[in-house]
Each structure stands twice: as C-alpha cells, then as structure tokens.
Design a protein around this motif. Structure first.
Motif, short mmCIF file in Angstrom:
data_model
loop_
_atom_site.label_atom_id
_atom_site.label_comp_id
_atom_site.label_asym_id
_atom_site.label_seq_id
_atom_site.Cartn_x
_atom_site.Cartn_y
_atom_site.Cartn_z
N HIS A 19 0.82 -1.20 -0.39
CA HIS A 19 -0.56 0.45 0.11
C HIS A 19 0.44 1.29 0.53
O HIS A 19 1.92 1.67 0.99
N ASP A 20 0.63 2.32 -1.02
CA ASP A 20 1.02 3.78 -0.74
C ASP A 20 0.74 4.13 0.53
O ASP A 20 2.22 4.94 1.09
N THR A 21 0.16 4.59 1.13
CA THR A 21 -0.84 5.03 2.24
C THR A 21 -1.31 4.77 3.97
O THR A 21 -1.23 5.02 4.66
N GLU A 22 -1.38 2.96 2.96
CA GLU A 22 -1.20 2.69 4.07
C GLU A 22 -0.64 1.44 5.31
O GLU A 22 -0.31 0.69 4.73
N ASP A 23 -0.94 1.65 6.58
CA ASP A 23 0.31 0.33 7.28
C ASP A 23 -0.64 -0.78 7.46
O ASP A 23 -2.53 -0.21 7.17
N GLU A 24 -0.50 -1.83 7.65
CA GLU A 24 -0.94 -3.14 7.24
C GLU A 24 -0.15 -3.75 9.01
O GLU A 24 1.22 -3.38 8.88
N GLY A 81 -2.30 1.19 -4.06
CA GLY A 81 -0.77 0.14 -4.61
C GLY A 81 -0.51 -0.37 -5.42
O GLY A 81 -1.26 -0.06 -5.92
N ASP A 82 -0.02 -1.16 -5.41
CA ASP A 82 0.86 -2.04 -6.52
C ASP A 82 1.43 -3.32 -6.10
O ASP A 82 1.07 -3.93 -4.89
N TYR A 83 0.57 -4.48 -6.99
CA TYR A 83 1.33 -6.18 -7.02
C TYR A 83 2.55 -6.25 -8.08
O TYR A 83 2.15 -6.21 -9.18
N PRO A 84 2.90 -6.67 -7.14
CA PRO A 84 4.31 -6.78 -7.85
C PRO A 84 4.86 -7.64 -8.42
O PRO A 84 5.53 -7.64 -9.70
N ASP A 85 3.99 -8.98 -8.49
CA ASP A 85 4.03 -10.24 -9.65
C ASP A 85 3.42 -9.85 -10.71
O ASP A 85 3.24 -10.82 -11.64
N ASP A 104 0.39 -7.21 -13.75
CA ASP A 104 -0.36 -6.55 -14.80
C ASP A 104 -1.00 -5.89 -13.43
O ASP A 104 -2.34 -5.65 -13.86
N MET A 105 -1.28 -5.36 -11.74
CA MET A 105 -2.68 -4.66 -11.77
C MET A 105 -2.04 -4.03 -10.20
O MET A 105 -1.02 -3.54 -10.33
N ARG A 106 -2.12 -2.62 -10.28
CA ARG A 106 -2.29 -1.51 -9.37
C ARG A 106 -3.95 -1.58 -8.95
O ARG A 106 -4.48 -2.33 -9.60
N PHE A 107 -3.81 -0.94 -8.03
CA PHE A 107 -5.04 -0.89 -7.02
C PHE A 107 -5.51 0.64 -7.04
O PHE A 107 -4.50 1.36 -6.41
N THR A 108 -6.65 1.04 -6.97
CA THR A 108 -6.61 2.75 -6.64
C THR A 108 -7.81 2.72 -5.94
O THR A 108 -8.86 2.41 -6.35
N PRO A 109 -8.52 3.49 -5.69
CA PRO A 109 -9.61 4.62 -5.11
C PRO A 109 -10.74 3.99 -5.77
O PRO A 109 -12.01 3.73 -5.67
N GLY A 130 3.54 2.21 1.76
CA GLY A 130 5.73 3.28 1.22
C GLY A 130 6.11 2.11 0.85
O GLY A 130 6.91 2.16 0.20
N ASP A 131 6.74 0.92 1.54
CA ASP A 131 8.00 -0.13 1.49
C ASP A 131 8.13 -0.28 0.73
O ASP A 131 9.05 -1.12 0.43
N GLY A 132 7.28 -0.66 0.00
CA GLY A 132 7.31 -1.42 -1.56
C GLY A 132 7.32 -3.06 -1.58
O GLY A 132 7.75 -3.37 -2.39
N ASN A 133 7.14 -3.53 -0.14
CA ASN A 133 6.95 -4.84 0.27
C ASN A 133 6.47 -5.96 -0.24
O ASN A 133 5.57 -5.91 0.54
N GLY A 134 5.80 -6.45 -1.42
CA GLY A 134 4.93 -7.16 -1.65
C GLY A 134 4.63 -8.27 -1.06
O GLY A 134 5.72 -9.03 -0.33
N HIS A 135 3.64 -8.40 0.05
CA HIS A 135 3.68 -9.06 0.41
C HIS A 135 2.03 -9.51 0.53
O HIS A 135 1.53 -9.63 0.28
N HIS A 136 1.72 -11.02 0.96
CA HIS A 136 0.85 -11.74 1.11
C HIS A 136 0.95 -12.97 2.37
O HIS A 136 2.07 -13.46 2.30
N LEU A 137 -0.41 -13.84 2.63
CA LEU A 137 -0.30 -15.15 3.47
C LEU A 137 -0.74 -16.18 2.51
O LEU A 137 -1.86 -15.77 1.21
N GLN A 138 -0.39 -17.21 2.17
CA GLN A 138 -0.79 -18.69 1.62
C GLN A 138 -1.08 -19.32 2.74
O GLN A 138 -0.01 -20.11 3.39
N ASN A 139 -2.16 -20.39 2.64
CA ASN A 139 -2.33 -21.11 4.03
C ASN A 139 -2.25 -22.63 2.51
O ASN A 139 -2.45 -23.03 2.20
#
Length: 153
Positions: A61-66, A125-129, A131-136, A97-106
C-alpha cells in the motif's frame, strides 16, 4: 457494548479482483470488523483462509499501514525477503509505502484464521508480480488502463 459478536457480522468471500487474479482468493472468508464496530479511522477484518487459499495477490500500500495477528492455524507469509511460517500468536507488520509486496498463503490442510488491521487512507498500491495496481476507483493495469470489473467494497 464494545464486544463484537462475530456470529452477527456477515462473512463474505467476495473479491473485486479481475479474472484470473480472483481464483487464488476464492477460499478467503472475511468479516469486516471496523464498520460493524463503528470505526472510521482504521480497517479491521477477521479472515479465514481455507486450505490452498491466499489472503490476496502479493501487494503493498502507498499510504496504509497493515498489521496481521495470527489467531489459529498456519500460514506462509510470502514477501520480498522470501517465505516465513506464521502460527497462532505471531504478528507481521507492513509499513505504508515500503514497496515490500506481501500476502499469506494457507498451504496446510486446515483453516487458518487471522486479524488484518489497516490504518491510514488507502489511496492505492501495487501488485509486484502481476500487471495490476489498485486505486480508490478500482483496479488498473500498470499503464493506468482500468480493468473492466469494479472493485468490491
């Protein structure tokens, strides 16, 4: 009363991801806790991942902490550093804004459950893997061309 009754909060597995990116999250079930509690300055979701499900596409995320707190089961955190197993009681933090793409997999044969908490305006924010970004306004290709599907709240 501040205590939330999870059974009264609807659980959904909807996603706004365009095809084929929606397939990996079909086994993700979540309850949106923040709206049910009247919280407006942060997001909080109670998430269950069925075996084989992903929490999301790998993103940042550009501006949201998780912040994630594992409650039950086991998930594999996949980020730019590699893979880390998370179990009940483990926490993970993702600064905006740290650019570290992350997710959880079960990857286990049992459900895993976690709390996902976000704070700050979610401006995109961005999906580094992929061809997609997300916006409001929804999902776009990295060149800014919108995907035809609309984002599900």
């Amino acid at each position: 009363m501040p205590k939330l009754d999870l059974d009264t909060i609807p659980q959904t597995n909807t996603t706004g991801y365009p095809s084929p990116f929606d397939q990996a999250v079909r086994g993700r079930w979540q309850r949106r806790l923040a709206p049910a509690a009247g919280l407006t300055e942060m997001g909080a979701s109670h998430v269950t991942l069925k075996p084989g499900a992903w929490s999301s596409q790998r993103h940042w995320h550009d501006t949201e902490d998780e912040f994630v707190v594992m409650l039950a089961g086991e998930a594999v955190l996949v980020d730019d550093s590699g893979e880390t197993v998370l179990r009940a009681g483990d926490c993970a933090a993702f600064p905006k804004g740290d650019g570290n793409g992350h997710h959880l997999q079960n990857r286990s044969d049992a459900d895993c459950v976690f709390l996902a908490i976000g704070a700050g305006p979610d401006t995109g924010g961005d999906y580094p893997d992929i061809d997609m970004r997300f916006t409001p306004d929804g999902y776009t290709h990295k060149d800014g061309t919108p995907y035809p599907e609309k984002q599900t709240p």
